[in-house]
Design an enzyme around this catalytic site. Structure first.
Site, PDB file in Angstrom:
ATOM      1  N   ARG A  39       0.813  -1.216   0.000  1.00  0.00           N
ATOM      2  CA  ARG A  39       0.000   0.000   0.000  1.00  0.00           C
ATOM      3  C   ARG A  39       0.847   1.267   0.000  1.00  0.00           C
ATOM      4  O   ARG A  39       0.458   2.276  -0.588  1.00  0.00           O
ATOM      5  CB  ARG A  39      -0.917   0.019   1.227  1.00  0.00           C
ATOM      6  CG  ARG A  39      -2.024  -1.018   1.206  1.00  0.00           C
ATOM      7  CD  ARG A  39      -2.899  -0.895   2.425  1.00  0.00           C
ATOM      8  NE  ARG A  39      -2.124  -1.064   3.666  1.00  0.00           N
ATOM      9  CZ  ARG A  39      -2.603  -0.843   4.878  1.00  0.00           C
ATOM     10  NH1 ARG A  39      -3.855  -0.417   5.024  1.00  0.00           N
ATOM     11  NH2 ARG A  39      -1.852  -1.039   5.942  1.00  0.00           N
ATOM     12  N   LYS A  92       7.613 -14.888   9.769  1.00  0.00           N
ATOM     13  CA  LYS A  92       7.135 -15.346  11.068  1.00  0.00           C
ATOM     14  C   LYS A  92       6.331 -14.235  11.752  1.00  0.00           C
ATOM     15  O   LYS A  92       6.617 -13.051  11.539  1.00  0.00           O
ATOM     16  CB  LYS A  92       8.308 -15.821  11.944  1.00  0.00           C
ATOM     17  CG  LYS A  92       9.311 -14.703  12.302  1.00  0.00           C
ATOM     18  CD  LYS A  92       8.919 -13.977  13.578  1.00  0.00           C
ATOM     19  CE  LYS A  92       9.773 -12.776  13.841  1.00  0.00           C
ATOM     20  NZ  LYS A  92       9.272 -11.983  14.977  1.00  0.00           N
ATOM     21  N   ASP A 170       5.979 -11.335  19.533  1.00  0.00           N
ATOM     22  CA  ASP A 170       6.573 -11.142  18.210  1.00  0.00           C
ATOM     23  C   ASP A 170       8.075 -11.419  18.266  1.00  0.00           C
ATOM     24  O   ASP A 170       8.577 -12.186  17.441  1.00  0.00           O
ATOM     25  CB  ASP A 170       6.303  -9.728  17.692  1.00  0.00           C
ATOM     26  CG  ASP A 170       6.912  -9.506  16.319  1.00  0.00           C
ATOM     27  OD1 ASP A 170       6.341  -9.995  15.340  1.00  0.00           O
ATOM     28  OD2 ASP A 170       7.976  -8.852  16.239  1.00  0.00           O
TER      29      ASP A 170
END
Length: 310
Positions: A39, A92, A170
């Site tokens: 985007r 990941k 994360d």
């Protein structure tokens, strides 16, 4: 000689500029980057498209796609790429849920294409030597300390604090990807405590306790509030001494002696692996690290802490 695989990247951001583009260049014999879909960002001299749909329609010659957008949005893009007959590399974590990854794995098999759930930390230079040592020397305990400064590593990344963004998992899932790679036996979660800032939907810290069938215990501490030196360490006690992985697996000590390791090449190794499974007509979809994260959200005791502001 086999021609390089025509590759596209979907979701161009910091990790793509820092890791994927150089890694693809290092695997020029296996891949050639022919397009991107994003985007907001582009890669110089590479054709760009606003959406994956527009890219796939304009470039039917694309053979493989690397998906680097946040995990909450990965399933739809992966399904579109697989439906178009493309091999798919997933950054990941491979998805926001275990169920969607299982569905993608089954769909890739139906389509006859390769699906790769990548875990870059498994390719850190100290990981395989540590794994080999632990295979020959019985583990008695493990302590994981994964603490870093979220403001430094993820500035102004709102998606990571949203539901499905994983929060401190994360980076923590990188540690779990190493743990599940180097331990000879599988572990399961027995207790967890997750700290959620009062203004966020994802945790900023986690304290996890695992064990295996023989009762070997693993304690993992994840925290996103550490300033100064960062901690990415795994300390393993064995029957014959201590193994210590530091810097995310980039350095290794065995019984106090630092080991000579190969040069760091995590992402180039990922792309080598992706090429290998494509050539072999296989997939590689290990979800063990993501399963541990899901278990932590299921079993973990929730504690609300002070609000977090970038």
């Amino acid at each position: 000689m086999t021609s390089p695989i025509k590759l596209a990247i979907v979701g161009v951001g910091k990790i793509v500029y820092d890791q994927h583009v150089p890694a693809i260049a290092a695997n020029a014999g296996h891949f050639t980057l022919v397009a991107t879909a994003s985007r907001n960002n582009t890669i110089e001299n590479i054709p760009s498209f606003p959406t994956i749909e527009a890219m796939l329609e304009a470039r039917p010659d694309i053979e493989a796609v690397s998906l680097c957008m946040p995990p909450q949005y990965r399933y739809a893009a992966a399904h579109k790429a697989l439906a178009a007959g493309k091999h798919v590399f997933m950054e990941k974590p491979p998805g926001a849920t275990l169920s969607e990854v299982a569905d993608l794995e089954a769909f890739a098999a139906k389509q006859g294409v390769s699906l790769f759930a990548s875990w870059h930390s498994r390719y850190a230079p100290g990981v395989q030597p540590a794994k080999a040592y632990l295979a020959a020397n019985a583990t008695t305990a493990m302590h994981v300390i994964w603490k870093e400064d979220v403001r430094h590593w993820h500035p102004n990344q709102d998606w990571i604090w949203q539901a499905g963004g994983l929060g401190v998992f994360d980076p923590g899932i990188n540690a779990l990807s190493i743990v599940t790679e180097i331990l000879p036996s599988a572990v399961f979660l027995t207790k967890a405590a997750l700290e959620f800032p009062e203004n966020r939907d994802a945790p900023i810290a986690a304290d996890l306790h695992f064990q295996d069938a023989a009762g070997i215990k693993v304690h993992a501490e994840f925290d996103w509030r550490q300033t100064g030196p960062q901690s990415w360490d795994i300390i393993v006690t064995t029957a014959n001494g201590e193994v210590r992985l530091a810097n995310g697996g980039a350095r290794l000590w065995i019984n106090g002696a630092e080991q000579q390791l190969e040069k760091e090449a995590e992402y180039p190794s990922l792309y080598q692996r992706f090429a290998d499974i494509i050539r072999a007509g296989k997939s590689d979809v290990d979800v063990a690290p993501l399963r541990h994260v899901a278990d932590a959200f299921m079993l973990g005791r929730r504690k609300v802490v002070d609000a977090f502001h970038d």
